[in-house]
Scaffold this active site. Sequence first.
Site, PDB file in Angstrom:
ATOM      1  N   ILE A 127       0.732  -1.159   0.046  1.00 37.52           N
ATOM      2  CA  ILE A 127      -0.082  -0.027   0.083  1.00 37.52           C
ATOM      3  C   ILE A 127       0.841   1.236  -0.053  1.00 37.52           C
ATOM      4  CG2 ILE A 127      -2.020  -1.187   1.094  1.00 37.52           C
ATOM      5  CD1 ILE A 127      -1.071   0.550   3.827  1.00 37.52           C
ATOM      6  N   ASP A 128       1.997   1.084   0.540  1.00 34.99           N
ATOM      7  CA  ASP A 128       2.893   2.301   0.577  1.00 34.99           C
ATOM      8  C   ASP A 128       3.425   2.808  -0.711  1.00 34.99           C
ATOM      9  OD1 ASP A 128       2.833   1.515   3.267  1.00 34.99           O
ATOM     10  OD2 ASP A 128       4.698   0.613   3.627  1.00 34.99           O
ATOM     11  N   VAL A 273      -7.292  -0.640   8.319  1.00 33.16           N
ATOM     12  CA  VAL A 273      -8.641  -0.141   7.480  1.00 33.16           C
ATOM     13  C   VAL A 273      -7.917  -0.149   6.190  1.00 33.16           C
ATOM     14  CG1 VAL A 273     -10.080   1.125   6.943  1.00 33.16           C
ATOM     15  CG2 VAL A 273     -10.371   0.306   9.129  1.00 33.16           C
TER      16      VAL A 273
HETATM   17  O1  F6P Z   1       4.103  -1.523   4.793  1.00 30.37           O
HETATM   18  C1  F6P Z   1       2.632  -1.432   4.940  1.00 30.37           C
HETATM   19  C2  F6P Z   1       2.540  -0.944   6.211  1.00 30.37           C
HETATM   20  O2  F6P Z   1       0.849  -1.240   6.379  1.00 30.37           O
HETATM   21  C3  F6P Z   1       2.943   0.370   6.565  1.00 30.37           C
HETATM   22  O3  F6P Z   1       2.264   1.316   5.781  1.00 30.37           O
HETATM   23  C4  F6P Z   1       3.100   0.356   7.859  1.00 30.37           C
HETATM   24  O4  F6P Z   1       3.819   1.040   8.506  1.00 30.37           O
HETATM   25  C5  F6P Z   1       3.238  -1.069   8.498  1.00 30.37           C
HETATM   26  O5  F6P Z   1       2.949  -1.961   7.176  1.00 30.37           O
HETATM   27  C6  F6P Z   1       2.369  -1.694   9.458  1.00 30.37           C
HETATM   28  O6  F6P Z   1       2.930  -2.976   9.941  1.00 30.37           O
HETATM   29  P1  F6P Z   1       2.083  -4.032  10.549  1.00 30.37           P
HETATM   30  O7  F6P Z   1       1.310  -5.114   9.754  1.00 30.37           O
HETATM   31  O8  F6P Z   1       3.206  -4.595  11.414  1.00 30.37           O
HETATM   32  O9  F6P Z   1       1.352  -3.315  11.553  1.00 30.37           O
END
Ligand code: F6P
Length: 342
Positions: A127-128, A273
């Site tokens: 998503i990033d 979400v």
């Molecule tokens: O890399 C995708 C992402 O959703 C980032 O935007 C976010 O910082 C991280 O993963 C959150 O990771 P986790 O699934 O460990 O909460």
Amino acid sequence: MRVGVLTGGGDCPGLNAVIRAVVRKGVQGYGYDFVGFRDGWRGPLEGDTVTLDIQAVRGILPRGGTILGSSRTNPLKSQDGIRRVKENLAKEEVDALIAIGGEDTLGVAARLSGEYGIRCVGVPKTIDNDLSATDYTFGFDTAVNIATEAIDRLHTTAESHMRVLVVEVMGRHAGWIALHSGLAGGANVILIPEQRFDVDQICAWVESRFKIRYAPIVVVAEGAMPKGGDAVLKDGSLDSFGHVRLSGIGEWLAKEIERRTGKEARTTVLGHVQRGGTPSAFDRWLATRFGLHAIDAVRDEDYGKMVALRGTDIVRVPLAEATARLKTVDLSLYAEAEVFFG
Ligand code: F6P
């Protein structure tokens, strides 16, 4: 030909669409067999597999998440990790492996393929949208749509109560989700990790909004940082790729705005979400095309490559190049949005 498939890292909408396209074209077009590995690199590391055939991929195109499961397991950090991965691939008689993931999962694929002769093809997800060498990763469009819809909704409630609403979005160290959803949702301030922000300036924009009787919406990326401050961490833990867990800057900023302006400020943290649920039409289209081209790369024995979107074409780029550096927001692109601030 027997092909292994795995999905690693944070999940995102569109993973199942890739798996479906890979299997459909692989079986129907080329007569290949497949094996699914569970939970990213944990599957090949521990020899944990699942049946992957046409029946297994029926009806999964619109489903979020991944039928294979995911994890942030890094086999390069495990004792004997490479030997175990190699042994389990050999045991399953895997000729080639398709790894669907972001910089971490594909970074492992790049090393296994470049240094240890494991025949890998990569597919970029996250998503990033922070993977180099591709214009877009799938999952990003869905996340932006979810965030945009949330911003639209927050506008109406913010205006009813004349409050500041701070929306914290994901994106790790890249501001793509914040910038795209902030522009699409008509945010009054957009804050990204690539440029440190000045709280006084934000307060001035907030005040100017209230003067024209509009309630300000501030979109802040989880990795954004104030001048002279640090990123806010959720806790001190690191994952097996050494990443910190972000989140909390929205809450911090709302308190600062309230303290400095005297205006009521609330925070909405969109969190996971943004990663859940059905993929957008664009992500289904992109993920499906990535899958079709990934199995073609296997057919061509073009290993050590990642499929990538360039304009409307799907191309192949070296995995090592695609994972060498993060793709962050260019400041000239960010500057385009500034006319809407305040
Ligand atoms: O890399 C995708 C992402 O959703 C980032 O935007 C976010 O910082 C991280 O993963 C959150 O990771 P986790 O699934 O460990 O909460």
